[in-house]
Design an enzyme around this catalytic site. Structure first.
Site, PDB file in Angstrom:
ATOM      1  N   HIS A  25       0.817  -1.259  -0.008  1.00 30.95           N
ATOM      2  CA  HIS A  25       0.058  -0.152   0.187  1.00 30.95           C
ATOM      3  C   HIS A  25       1.013   1.326   0.107  1.00 30.95           C
ATOM      4  O   HIS A  25       0.833   2.409  -0.655  1.00 30.95           O
ATOM      5  CB  HIS A  25      -0.843  -0.046   1.249  1.00 30.95           C
ATOM      6  N   GLU A  50       2.218   1.848  -3.504  1.00 34.67           N
ATOM      7  CA  GLU A  50       1.181   2.202  -4.308  1.00 34.67           C
ATOM      8  C   GLU A  50       1.131   3.907  -4.432  1.00 34.67           C
ATOM      9  O   GLU A  50       0.982   4.521  -5.124  1.00 34.67           O
ATOM     10  CB  GLU A  50      -0.177   1.775  -3.881  1.00 34.67           C
ATOM     11  N   HIS A  51       1.144   4.411  -2.856  1.00 36.36           N
ATOM     12  CA  HIS A  51       1.169   5.860  -2.757  1.00 36.36           C
ATOM     13  C   HIS A  51       2.490   6.382  -3.336  1.00 36.36           C
ATOM     14  O   HIS A  51       2.504   7.499  -4.131  1.00 36.36           O
ATOM     15  CB  HIS A  51       1.168   6.172  -1.198  1.00 36.36           C
ATOM     16  N   GLU A  73      -4.497   7.925   7.013  1.00 38.94           N
ATOM     17  CA  GLU A  73      -5.304   7.287   6.419  1.00 38.94           C
ATOM     18  C   GLU A  73      -5.645   6.133   7.454  1.00 38.94           C
ATOM     19  O   GLU A  73      -6.837   5.632   7.336  1.00 38.94           O
ATOM     20  CB  GLU A  73      -4.742   6.810   4.936  1.00 38.94           C
TER      21      GLU A  73
END
Lengths: 428, 428
Positions: free
Chosen positions: B66, B69-70, B141
């Site tokens: 994740h 991905e950012h 997040e």
């Protein structure tokens, strides 16, 4: 979208389409948003949704829809400005894909009219008491459950604070306790006298063929028969060029703080300046090219989300963000500073083009989802003159930097709402 | 270029392989304004332990897929999200248990958008500074999800089903996990998994297939070929890890998730699609809105509109879930158990099976309306070794026996119970 039928308080809009696998049909009843009526009005579609004389239970309704190739049907309560919307929405497989059911469109129309006009009635002359009681209890539960989603809870509290003297501050579902005096009989009377006879109705149909059968069905069902005087609908737009900034902080069991800021736009929903306001808000906080994203998130790593959006019809703009509870002052300063930047004209050509491109992309995409298209036109139907999506795009294209600065200078902050953590809190 | 025609669905699929080894799937969607492109990688949150041939075993912190991905959105010359929105396109990405995917949605400048997708995913620009900077954003997040009671209830039940399987970990990792990440670890994962032959590009747009192929072929994609990679996972016991979990959060009503585990490893390719569809039909026959069970519990006020059931099977996990909110979770649990025991005695109903199957087939067809959901489904399925269109064509052929088998093997197995309740109910 074409207005193909208008009589008294009913308007039927039709959009021909053949690129979808589905067709959609929605019926929206409109009422002024008032504390007195909101709760009861919202309850009517929930009770009707439980069943009609023809399909008297949830089981009977669902089985009927399953037989129509898994057609969907649902009710929804919403608001646009200070107008409460009671919506009945359905979508179903287009006739081309429903081999054994070529008249599926007519059947859905029949079903919708039946649900809306033919409810289960008790011997006492009211709605079914069990349905009434259960839906009241569900509505109350639903209102209470807003606290579960902190993002939308903070948003709602911000609006309630900002508009506490105006109908817009009223929830589209009404408030707990508002329904205490209601009975199945009084609500049924209101349904017959007000809902069926007086509320303006907007019908939207997205299908391959014009819904001619639907008009006959509506007339037979009595929805269209009364030409009673139409209640005037007021969106409730208000210009508030100067306001004293209110600041509210509330506490909850949260790890992340929610900082929301409500602004008055001072641009009317049908103003020629509205397209410029839309571009302005997008430049400010509508997406990754925006000043809020670039500064609050990317440059200062303060938030995962920080964005702005408009409530066109009431003349409001909201900023929402999720931040560390210790960073409130810094985040607030940064957010307000981004708006000042725009007001002072610190906008690059790339920022302006980026915002316009983002808005236009969103508008073009509307034509690919039937429900968003209907949503757009529901709003437009309350304005003096509806603007087609195509014309709207042209208006956006011609927005200049000066237009953006001009509308930005009219925007004023009204309310700062912060939902933060009780001291030392951790989830158990 | 290969061509697969699904005439009953009105869709055609084109496939070819880029010279770098990247598989490409194209669906031409006539009449649609929006164009969608997605590139998926067979690398998700569960891949935290692996061995590149000839090297020692590598173990990386949770949340790394994740985080990567950012970071891929950050390029030497600016943020990719911003570049897309300046072109009027909306980009995003998502990390799942088994995959990561990046996509854009545009109505204009399709070629530029596609070129940008194929550029940024294959040209990472990670620096120690920009990795550090991202930690604040991802921390917010993670906090947002930690405050989401529905998500916490679901995570709770997955942790009861699985003891070793890494799906029990939060996709984004914990705040502590991500604080321990650095550029070298991220690049190690990138170099191991972001290889053209471990990825898939899918395009859904009203574009000429030949032209799209020429466009994709004209883009140079680095080969980045590595020797084989072994993904290491610990064997998962067949039994549940735990049966009951309670969390305390600020909620108006207790939230519940009940779940059952299925044997995901037993189904591959077309067999997995059939199991998925059979499971979906089974959960609908047992807990759908048309059932007496639903109607009865709803009438008693034990459940509300939030109640629902699901069945999911992916390469890494398979489970059936029942979720909702209720004042009396123990009572709902007992009723679910009683209902399943009763059906075990009398058996599922053949008529009901036929009706539910037809309605699920209709609902599947609706997915074809949305370029985004169709494109994502095709891309992710392909990475998991499944032909996405099998979902549409196989639905009508699922047999009663297949559904009955899911019922007996899954829904009659051990049930895990996860609750999120208000702190106040702790003392009761």
């Amino acid at each position: 979208m074409h207005l193909i039928y208008e009589k008294g308080r009913v308007r039927l809009y039709y959009m021909p389409t053949d690129k979808f696998k589905t067709e959609t049909l929605s019926v929206t009843f409109c009422a002024p948003l008032t504390q007195e009526k909101a709760y009861g009005n919202a309850l009517i579609p929930m009770v009707l949704n439980r069943g009609s004389k023809t399909y008297p239970t949830t089981g009977a309704v669902t089985k009927h829809l399953m037989g129509l190739y898994g057609a969907s049907f649902g009710v929804d309560v919403d608001k646009r400005g200070e107008i409460q919307l009671l919506q009945f929405q359905s979508d179903y497989i287009a006739p081309a894909y429903a081999q054994n059911c070529p008249d599926i469109g007519r059947q859905m129309g029949e079903f919708l009219v039946d649900i809306i006009t033919n409810p289960v009635v008790s011997d006492a002359g009211g709605f079914d008491p069990a349905y009434f009681r259960q839906e009241r209890s569900n509505t109350d539960q639903f209102i209470r459950s807003e606290i579960n989603d902190k993002q939308s809870y903070a948003m709602r509290r911000c609006i309630e604070t900002m508009c506490k003297e105006e109908p817009f501050g009223i929830s589209e579902l009404g408030s707990l306790g508002d329904g205490d005096g209601l009975t199945p009989e009084t609500l049924y009377r209101d349904y017959q006298e007000n809902f069926l006879q007086k509320m303006p109705v907007r019908i939207f149909c997205c299908a391959m063929q014009e819904p001619t059968a639907l008009i006959e069905q509506l007339e037979a069902g009595g929805v269209l028969t009364s030409g009673a005087s139409v209640q005037p609908l007021d969106l409730g737009y208000r210009a508030v060029p100067k306001c004293t900034l209110q600041e509210v902080t509330e506490y909850a069991e949260v790890l992340q703080g929610k900082l929301n800021i409500g602004f008055r736009t001072n641009t009317a929903p049908d103003s020629l300046d509205y397209p410029a306001l839309y571009v302005m808000s997008t430049l400010f906080g509508g997406g990754p090219q925006s000043k809020l994203f670039m500064n609050v998130r990317e440059k200062h790593s303060l938030a995962y989300y920080a964005s702005s959006r408009l409530e066109r019809y009431k003349g409001l703009m909201y900023v929402t963000s999720g931040i560390d509870v210790g960073n409130k002052e810094q985040a607030q300063r940064l957010i307000l500073a981004q708006l000042e930047e725009i007001q002072q004209g610190h906008i690059t050509a790339a920022e302006l083009e980026g915002a316009k491109a983002t808005v236009i992309h969103g508008l073009r995409g509307l034509s690919d989802t039937q429900f968003s298209l209907m949503n757009y036109y529901v709003g437009q139907s309350f304005l003096e003159k509806a603007t087609s999506v195509e014309t709207y795009i042209e208006q956006i294209q011609s927005v200049s930097k000066e237009d953006v600065i001009r509308v930005a200078q009219r925007v004023v902050a009204d309310t700062i709402y912060f939902l933060t953590s009780k001291e030392g809190f951790r989830h158990g | 270029m290969d061509k697969l025609i699904y005439s009953s669905l009105g869709e055609t699929l084109y496939t070819f392989t880029h010279s770098s080894g990247l598989p490409v799937i194209l669906i031409q969607k006539k009449g649609f304004t929006r164009k969608f492109g997605v590139i998926g990688v067979d690398f998700g949150s569960v891949n935290t332990c692996f061995q590149v041939a000839g090297e020692p075993i590598t173990t990386v912190p949770q949340g790394i897929a994740h985080f990567l991905e950012h970071k891929l959105f950050e390029q030497e010359d600016g943020n990719v999200l911003e570049k897309y929105t300046r072109m009027g396109a909306s980009p995003n990405a998502a990390t799942g248990f088994s995959n990561t995917y990046y996509y854009f949605n545009c109505t204009d400048r399709f070629e530029d958008c596609l070129r940008l997708l194929l550029h940024f995913v294959f040209h990472p620009h990670l620096t120690p500074e920009n990795v550090e900077k991202e930690k604040g954003i991802i921390e917010q997040e993670i906090r947002m999800y930690e405050d989401d009671p529905y998500y916490q209830s679901m995570l709770g039940v997955i942790r009861l089903l699985y003891q070793k399987n890494p799906v029990r970990n939060d996709i984004a990792g914990s705040v502590e996990d991500i604080r321990g990440l650095n550029r070298d670890l991220l690049m190690k994962c990138y170099n191991t998994f972001y290889r053209p032959d471990n990825m898939c590009l899918t395009i859904v747009a009203d574009e000429d297939p030949i032209a799209v192929q020429a466009l994709v072929e004209s883009v140079e994609i680095p080969g980045n070929v590595l020797p084989g990679v072994r993904r290491i996972s610990e064997p998962e016991p067949a039994v549940l890890y735990g049966k009951m979990d309670r969390k305390y959060m600020d909620v108006s009503l207790p939230l519940f998730h009940f779940a059952f585990k299925d044997r995901h490893e037993a189904y591959r390719g077309a067999a997995r699609v059939r199991r998925d569809l059979a499971g979906t039909i089974a959960k609908e026959m047992l807990f759908g809105r048309h059932t007496d069970f639903y109607e009865q519990l709803y009438a008693e006020g034990l459940i509300n509109q939030e109640f629902g059931a699901s069945y999911e099977i992916e390469r890494e996990f398979a489970l059936a879930m029942i979720s909702g909110e209720t004042e009396r979770p123990e009572e709902v649990e007992n009723r679910v158990r009683g209902h399943l025991a009763q059906i075990a005695k009398v058996g599922l109903d053949l008529e009901d099976f036929r009706m539910v199957r037809a309605s699920i087939a209709g609902k599947m067809l609706k997915k074809l309306n949305s370029p985004e959901s169709l494109g994502t489904m095709v891309c992710v399925s392909s990475l998991q070794g499944v032909q996405a269109f099998d979902y549409f064509t196989a639905c009508g052929t699922i047999t009663f026996d297949e559904v009955d088998r899911v019922f007996r093997e899954v829904f009659l197995g051990d049930m895990a119970v996860s609750l999120v309740e208000n702190e106040r109910s702790r003392s009761l």
